[in-house]
Design a protein around this motif. Structure first.
Motif, PDB file in Angstrom:
ATOM      1  N   ALA A  93       0.844  -1.195   0.000  1.00 10.92           N
ATOM      2  CA  ALA A  93       0.000   0.000   0.000  1.00 10.92           C
ATOM      3  C   ALA A  93       0.881   1.248   0.000  1.00 10.92           C
ATOM      4  CB  ALA A  93      -0.906  -0.005   1.223  1.00 10.92           C
ATOM      5  N   ASP A  94       0.611   2.159  -0.924  1.00  9.71           N
ATOM      6  CA  ASP A  94       1.405   3.383  -0.954  1.00  9.71           C
ATOM      7  C   ASP A  94       0.848   4.402   0.052  1.00  9.71           C
ATOM      8  OD1 ASP A  94      -0.730   4.872  -2.131  1.00  9.71           O
ATOM      9  OD2 ASP A  94      -0.106   4.213  -4.121  1.00  9.71           O
ATOM     10  N   ALA A 124      -5.811   7.765   2.846  1.00  8.21           N
ATOM     11  CA  ALA A 124      -7.250   7.761   2.601  1.00  8.21           C
ATOM     12  C   ALA A 124      -7.965   6.770   3.522  1.00  8.21           C
ATOM     13  CB  ALA A 124      -7.529   7.425   1.139  1.00  8.21           C
ATOM     14  N   VAL A 125      -7.378   5.608   3.734  1.00  6.85           N
ATOM     15  CA  VAL A 125      -7.976   4.609   4.627  1.00  6.85           C
ATOM     16  C   VAL A 125      -8.032   5.140   6.055  1.00  6.85           C
ATOM     17  CG1 VAL A 125      -7.682   2.304   5.623  1.00  6.85           C
ATOM     18  CG2 VAL A 125      -7.284   2.670   3.181  1.00  6.85           C
ATOM     19  N   VAL A 126      -6.972   5.788   6.512  1.00  2.00           N
ATOM     20  CA  VAL A 126      -6.954   6.347   7.865  1.00  2.00           C
ATOM     21  C   VAL A 126      -8.027   7.419   8.007  1.00  2.00           C
ATOM     22  CG1 VAL A 126      -5.594   7.714   9.500  1.00  2.00           C
ATOM     23  CG2 VAL A 126      -4.545   5.786   8.306  1.00  2.00           C
ATOM     24  N   ARG A 127      -8.191   8.259   6.996  1.00  2.00           N
ATOM     25  CA  ARG A 127      -9.233   9.294   7.059  1.00  2.00           C
ATOM     26  C   ARG A 127     -10.620   8.678   7.167  1.00  2.00           C
ATOM     27  NH1 ARG A 127      -9.257  11.704   2.299  1.00  2.00           N
ATOM     28  NH2 ARG A 127      -7.185  11.155   1.512  1.00  2.00           N
ATOM     29  N   LEU A 179     -19.113  12.842   4.547  1.00  6.64           N
ATOM     30  CA  LEU A 179     -17.780  12.819   3.945  1.00  6.64           C
ATOM     31  C   LEU A 179     -17.323  11.423   3.529  1.00  6.64           C
ATOM     32  CD1 LEU A 179     -16.015  15.246   6.459  1.00  6.64           C
ATOM     33  CD2 LEU A 179     -17.023  15.800   4.243  1.00  6.64           C
ATOM     34  N   GLY A 180     -17.908  10.388   4.141  1.00  6.60           N
ATOM     35  CA  GLY A 180     -17.477   9.024   3.861  1.00  6.60           C
ATOM     36  C   GLY A 180     -17.544   8.625   2.399  1.00  6.60           C
ATOM     37  N   PRO A 181     -18.665   8.912   1.691  1.00  7.29           N
ATOM     38  CA  PRO A 181     -18.743   8.503   0.287  1.00  7.29           C
ATOM     39  C   PRO A 181     -17.605   9.047  -0.574  1.00  7.29           C
ATOM     40  CG  PRO A 181     -20.921   9.078   1.097  1.00  7.29           C
ATOM     41  CD  PRO A 181     -19.952   9.461   2.181  1.00  7.29           C
ATOM     42  N   GLY A 182     -17.180  10.276  -0.292  1.00  5.85           N
ATOM     43  CA  GLY A 182     -16.093  10.856  -1.068  1.00  5.85           C
ATOM     44  C   GLY A 182     -14.771  10.146  -0.818  1.00  5.85           C
ATOM     45  N   VAL A 183     -14.526   9.762   0.437  1.00  2.00           N
ATOM     46  CA  VAL A 183     -13.279   9.069   0.755  1.00  2.00           C
ATOM     47  C   VAL A 183     -13.297   7.649   0.177  1.00  2.00           C
ATOM     48  CG1 VAL A 183     -11.712   8.353   2.596  1.00  2.00           C
ATOM     49  CG2 VAL A 183     -13.059  10.446   2.860  1.00  2.00           C
ATOM     50  N   ILE A 206     -10.584   6.003  -2.403  1.00  2.00           N
ATOM     51  CA  ILE A 206      -9.902   4.718  -2.219  1.00  2.00           C
ATOM     52  C   ILE A 206     -10.073   3.854  -3.461  1.00  2.00           C
ATOM     53  CG2 ILE A 206      -9.903   2.576  -0.887  1.00  2.00           C
ATOM     54  CD1 ILE A 206     -10.635   4.285   1.585  1.00  2.00           C
ATOM     55  N   HIS A 207     -11.297   3.819  -4.005  1.00  2.00           N
ATOM     56  CA  HIS A 207     -11.522   3.066  -5.244  1.00  2.00           C
ATOM     57  C   HIS A 207     -10.620   3.590  -6.366  1.00  2.00           C
ATOM     58  CE1 HIS A 207     -15.167   1.528  -3.273  1.00  2.00           C
ATOM     59  NE2 HIS A 207     -15.284   0.669  -4.261  1.00  2.00           N
ATOM     60  N   TRP A 208     -10.544   4.912  -6.480  1.00  2.00           N
ATOM     61  CA  TRP A 208      -9.742   5.507  -7.550  1.00  2.00           C
ATOM     62  C   TRP A 208      -8.264   5.144  -7.398  1.00  2.00           C
ATOM     63  CZ3 TRP A 208      -9.837   7.304 -12.203  1.00  2.00           C
ATOM     64  CH2 TRP A 208      -8.790   8.104 -12.688  1.00  2.00           C
ATOM     65  N   ARG A 209      -7.755   5.215  -6.184  1.00  2.00           N
ATOM     66  CA  ARG A 209      -6.353   4.885  -5.954  1.00  2.00           C
ATOM     67  C   ARG A 209      -6.083   3.414  -6.236  1.00  2.00           C
ATOM     68  NH1 ARG A 209      -3.382   8.880  -3.857  1.00  2.00           N
ATOM     69  NH2 ARG A 209      -4.453  10.681  -2.933  1.00  2.00           N
TER      70      ARG A 209
END
Length: 276
Positions: A103-104, A110-113, A127-131, A135-138
């Protein structure tokens, strides 16, 4: 999102893992698919792109350094939307539906947030849906990006196998014909077998058998002495065949394995959270 913590090394357990990503915070775990073994430890993540019957085991944990992991479901709709917005087609992917990578820093941040948002339900709702989307994008642009992108592509091999699995799962205790499954998917039997084995490392009928035995194992935890009835309920006509195949998969006869599981799943036995 699920969080798992265990203070001990556990015996191997077979469970159907749905499309998800799991990040190991501490300790290590092993998952086996067919003849392939995947080990992952702190700082790594494992991606599963279709429903797979994995044999998994925590291999590094102690009271001083418990195994800890965080899991999140992968959502085809989010991946499909990101593919559209980025105008990027899903790249070809020929490997199995499970893979491990490091994991980079951006992905871990993003996971910690997302985990911190769980402390406040209102923040998490807004805010959860945006994070999750981030994560999906990364993941789509990481080492396993080709596999993750396949989840959101309706005409991919992964999508074909996912549709086959969706057809198989509610029929795990029935006699099925490959002609019916192939016809449902609109492909030939040979093509179905080839794609299914490439993704899951087993044939559709082998997959169904694993579903049967997993359902039997869950039922036996509640009724460890009613082996014959449980066998019939999951589709076996012969109690001896059921016991033989159960022992081949889990290493013990049904009643003995159920008794062992009751001890291992006891709340005071050192495992906390939802298995990942």
């Amino acid at each position: 999102m699920s969080v798992v913590s265990s203070e001990r090394v556990a015996a191997p357990l077979v469970a159907v893992a749905e499309p998800m990503v799991a990040f190991v915070v501490q300790g290590a775990k092993r998952s086996v698919l067919g003849e392939r073994t995947f080990d992952y430890h702190a700082g790594q993540y494992v991606v599963v792109s279709v429903d797979l019957p994995l044999t998994s085991q925590i291999i590094h944990a102690s009271p001083a350094e418990p195994f800890q992991a965080v899991g999140m479901a992968l959502e085809p709709a989010i991946i499909a939307q990101l593919l559209l917005e980025a105008a990027t087609p899903a790249a070809a992917y020929e490997g199995p539906a499970v893979a491990v990578s490091d994991a980079d820093e951006g992905l871990l941040e993003a996971v910690v947030r997302l985990l911190r948002l769980l402390d406040d339900p209102r923040d998490h709702q807004v805010l959860g849906p945006g994070v999750r989307r981030e994560i999906h994008w990364r993941l789509m642009n990481g080492p396993q990006g080709a596999m993750v992108r396949q989840i959101g592509s309706a005409d991919s091999r992964m999508s074909l196998v996912a549709r086959a699995v969706k057809w198989l799962r509610p029929r795990y205790n029935q006699v099925i014909r490959m002609e019916d499954l192939a016809g449902h998917l609109g492909v030939s039997i040979s093509s179905l077998n080839r794609h299914f084995r490439a993704v899951t490392a087993m044939s559709p009928l082998q997959y169904q058998k694993q579903l049967r035995l997993q359902a039997a194992r869950i039922a036996l935890i509640a009724a460890p002495h009613d082996v014959a009835t449980v066998g019939y309920s999951v589709g076996y006509d012969s109690p001896s065949q059921f016991s033989r195949e159960y022992r081949r998969m889990y290493g013990l006869p049904p009643a003995q394995d159920a008794a062992r599981l009751q001890v291992e799943l006891d709340p005071g036995h050192g495992v906390h959270g939802v298995p990942t």
